[in-house]
Scaffold this motif. Structure first.
Motif, mmCIF file in Angstrom:
data_model
loop_
_atom_site.group_PDB
_atom_site.id
_atom_site.type_symbol
_atom_site.label_atom_id
_atom_site.label_comp_id
_atom_site.label_asym_id
_atom_site.label_seq_id
_atom_site.Cartn_x
_atom_site.Cartn_y
_atom_site.Cartn_z
ATOM 1 N N GLN A 16 31.052 34.617 45.580
ATOM 2 C CA GLN A 16 31.530 35.508 44.513
ATOM 3 C C GLN A 16 32.869 36.124 44.885
ATOM 4 O O GLN A 16 33.790 36.180 44.055
ATOM 5 C CB GLN A 16 30.492 36.608 44.237
ATOM 6 C CG GLN A 16 30.881 37.551 43.121
ATOM 7 C CD GLN A 16 30.946 36.865 41.763
ATOM 8 O OE1 GLN A 16 30.196 35.933 41.472
ATOM 9 N NE2 GLN A 16 31.864 37.317 40.930
ATOM 10 N N VAL A 17 33.022 36.566 46.100
ATOM 11 C CA VAL A 17 34.300 37.137 46.572
ATOM 12 C C VAL A 17 35.389 36.073 46.500
ATOM 13 O O VAL A 17 36.516 36.351 46.066
ATOM 14 C CB VAL A 17 34.157 37.712 48.002
ATOM 15 C CG1 VAL A 17 35.522 38.056 48.587
ATOM 16 C CG2 VAL A 17 33.258 38.939 47.994
ATOM 17 N N ASP A 18 35.083 34.855 46.900
ATOM 18 C CA ASP A 18 36.073 33.771 46.831
ATOM 19 C C ASP A 18 36.506 33.522 45.380
ATOM 20 O O ASP A 18 37.687 33.279 45.118
ATOM 21 C CB ASP A 18 35.499 32.478 47.436
ATOM 22 C CG ASP A 18 35.378 32.543 48.958
ATOM 23 O OD1 ASP A 18 36.028 33.431 49.570
ATOM 24 O OD2 ASP A 18 34.648 31.710 49.525
ATOM 25 N N ARG A 19 35.551 33.579 44.448
ATOM 26 C CA ARG A 19 35.901 33.401 43.030
ATOM 27 C C ARG A 19 36.819 34.526 42.549
ATOM 28 O O ARG A 19 37.777 34.289 41.828
ATOM 29 C CB ARG A 19 34.632 33.333 42.162
ATOM 30 C CG ARG A 19 33.952 31.965 42.190
ATOM 31 C CD ARG A 19 32.881 31.858 41.109
ATOM 32 N NE ARG A 19 31.766 32.784 41.291
ATOM 33 C CZ ARG A 19 30.698 32.545 42.076
ATOM 34 N NH1 ARG A 19 30.599 31.394 42.722
ATOM 35 N NH2 ARG A 19 29.741 33.427 42.188
ATOM 36 N N TRP A 20 36.532 35.759 42.943
ATOM 37 C CA TRP A 20 37.361 36.903 42.543
ATOM 38 C C TRP A 20 38.774 36.762 43.107
ATOM 39 O O TRP A 20 39.754 37.033 42.414
ATOM 40 C CB TRP A 20 36.748 38.212 43.013
ATOM 41 C CG TRP A 20 35.516 38.638 42.267
ATOM 42 C CD1 TRP A 20 35.126 38.264 41.021
ATOM 43 C CD2 TRP A 20 34.526 39.537 42.740
ATOM 44 N NE1 TRP A 20 33.951 38.863 40.676
ATOM 45 C CE2 TRP A 20 33.551 39.669 41.723
ATOM 46 C CE3 TRP A 20 34.336 40.245 43.927
ATOM 47 C CZ2 TRP A 20 32.425 40.474 41.835
ATOM 48 C CZ3 TRP A 20 33.222 41.055 44.045
ATOM 49 C CH2 TRP A 20 32.276 41.163 43.010
ATOM 50 N N VAL A 21 38.853 36.328 44.354
ATOM 51 C CA VAL A 21 40.169 36.138 44.978
ATOM 52 C C VAL A 21 40.936 35.036 44.246
ATOM 53 O O VAL A 21 42.128 35.185 43.942
ATOM 54 C CB VAL A 21 40.023 35.813 46.487
ATOM 55 C CG1 VAL A 21 41.345 35.346 47.080
ATOM 56 C CG2 VAL A 21 39.501 37.032 47.240
ATOM 57 N N ALA A 22 40.276 33.951 43.928
ATOM 58 C CA ALA A 22 40.935 32.855 43.203
ATOM 59 C C ALA A 22 41.381 33.321 41.818
ATOM 60 O O ALA A 22 42.494 32.988 41.370
ATOM 61 C CB ALA A 22 39.993 31.651 43.095
ATOM 62 N N GLN A 23 40.533 34.099 41.133
ATOM 63 C CA GLN A 23 40.914 34.617 39.815
ATOM 64 C C GLN A 23 42.106 35.565 39.916
ATOM 65 O O GLN A 23 43.014 35.529 39.070
ATOM 66 C CB GLN A 23 39.727 35.330 39.167
ATOM 67 C CG GLN A 23 38.630 34.408 38.703
ATOM 68 C CD GLN A 23 37.389 35.167 38.234
ATOM 69 O OE1 GLN A 23 37.236 36.368 38.463
ATOM 70 N NE2 GLN A 23 36.469 34.435 37.604
ATOM 71 N N ALA A 28 47.794 36.567 39.015
ATOM 72 C CA ALA A 28 49.103 36.944 39.558
ATOM 73 C C ALA A 28 50.135 35.860 39.247
ATOM 74 O O ALA A 28 51.277 36.171 38.891
ATOM 75 C CB ALA A 28 49.012 37.181 41.067
ATOM 76 N N GLN A 29 49.743 34.599 39.344
ATOM 77 C CA GLN A 29 50.665 33.502 39.014
ATOM 78 C C GLN A 29 51.038 33.530 37.534
ATOM 79 O O GLN A 29 52.191 33.305 37.173
ATOM 80 C CB GLN A 29 50.047 32.155 39.392
ATOM 81 C CG GLN A 29 49.968 31.923 40.879
ATOM 82 C CD GLN A 29 49.164 30.676 41.240
ATOM 83 O OE1 GLN A 29 48.431 30.130 40.410
ATOM 84 N NE2 GLN A 29 49.290 30.247 42.488
ATOM 85 N N ALA A 103 52.104 35.783 24.947
ATOM 86 C CA ALA A 103 50.858 35.119 24.530
ATOM 87 C C ALA A 103 50.758 33.734 25.148
ATOM 88 O O ALA A 103 49.665 33.279 25.484
ATOM 89 C CB ALA A 103 50.794 35.034 23.008
ATOM 90 N N GLY A 104 51.883 33.061 25.338
ATOM 91 C CA GLY A 104 51.876 31.730 25.934
ATOM 92 C C GLY A 104 51.621 31.732 27.427
ATOM 93 O O GLY A 104 51.255 30.702 27.997
ATOM 94 N N THR A 105 51.787 32.880 28.089
ATOM 95 C CA THR A 105 51.591 32.926 29.542
ATOM 96 C C THR A 105 50.335 33.697 29.940
ATOM 97 O O THR A 105 49.614 33.271 30.834
ATOM 98 C CB THR A 105 52.821 33.553 30.246
ATOM 99 O OG1 THR A 105 53.086 34.831 29.672
ATOM 100 C CG2 THR A 105 54.029 32.654 30.126
ATOM 101 N N ILE A 106 50.077 34.822 29.285
ATOM 102 C CA ILE A 106 48.876 35.613 29.622
ATOM 103 C C ILE A 106 48.111 35.953 28.351
ATOM 104 O O ILE A 106 47.642 37.072 28.171
ATOM 105 C CB ILE A 106 49.229 36.896 30.391
ATOM 106 C CG1 ILE A 106 50.152 37.796 29.552
ATOM 107 C CG2 ILE A 106 49.834 36.596 31.733
ATOM 108 C CD1 ILE A 106 50.197 39.220 30.026
#
Length: 176
Positions: A16-23, A28-29, A103-106
Motif C-alpha cells: 500500500q505504501v509503495d502504491r501511494w509513493v507511485a501515485q 508530481a510528474q 484539463a489536458g494534464t491534470i
C-alpha cells in the motif's frame, strides 16, 4: 493509542505504501507537465478593425504588438484605446485557454483546475463592452487636448488722480 501485537499483514501495508509513493510520483510528474504546458500558453487577439494585434503570455505580459500604418489617421488617445482594449481582450481569454491546458494534464484534479482558472478570471476579467461616449459628454478625469486656460480677471482702471491703475496699494482713506 498503543497497538497490541504485530501488524496484521506487513506485506500488504508495504504494498500500500509503495502504491501511494507511485501515485504521488505520477501526480508530481503531471503537475510538472502542467507547469511546463502553462508556461507555453500564449493568446493573440486582434482589434475589430484589424489595426492592432496583441500577444500575451501565460502571465498576461505583452510578448507581441503589431500596429498597422492606418493608425496615422487616429489621435494618440484613439491608438491607446485600441491597444489597451485589444490587450484586455487577449488577457481575458487566458483563463479559458489555461483551463484547456490544465484539463489536458491534470484533468482529474477539479479543485486545482478551478482554483487556478478562478485566479486568472479574477486577475483578467472580461473587458466591459466598448460603447462610444457621446461627443457632448465628458468623463470625470478626462483630459482634453487644446483646452484653453482662462485669462485672469482684470479689474477696470480707476478714473481718479491717485495714479493707481487698479485701486490697490493706495490709501483706503481717500475721499471721493
Amino acid at each position: 493509542m498503543a497497538m497490541s501485537g504485530p501488524l496484521p499483514n506487513a506485506g500488504d501495508a508495504a504494498a500500500q505504501v509503495d502504491r501511494w509513493v507511485a501515485q504521488a510520483k505520477e501526480k508530481a510528474q503531471r503537475y510538472q507537465a502542467m507547469q511546463a504546458a502553462v508556461g507555453q500558453v500564449a493568446v493573440t487577439e486582434t482589434s475589430p478593425d484589424g489595426m492592432v494585434t496583441v500577444t500575451v503570455d501565460s502571465a498576461g505580459n505583452v510578448t507581441g504588438l503589431q500596429i498597422t500604418d492606418r493608425v496615422r489617421d487616429l489621435s494618440g488617445a484613439q491608438v491607446a484605446k485600441a491597444v489597451l482594449g485589444t490587450l484586455r481582450r487577449a488577457q481575458s481569454r487566458l483563463p479559458e485557454r489555461l483551463a484547456e491546458v490544465i484539463a489536458g494534464t491534470i484533468g482529474d484534479d477539479e479543485e486545482t483546475l478551478n482554483t487556478i482558472v478562478g485566479n486568472y478570471r479574477a486577475k483578467f476579467p472580461e473587458p466591459e463592452p466598448e460603447t462610444p461616449a457621446p461627443d457632448d459628454v465628458r468623463r470625470l478625469g478626462e483630459i482634453e487636448e487644446n483646452t484653453a486656460v482662462p485669462n485672469p480677471i482684470r479689474r477696470p482702471a480707476r478714473d481718479d488722480d491717485s495714479g493707481e491703475e487698479d485701486g490697490f496699494g493706495g490709501s483706503f482713506m481717500v475721499r471721493e
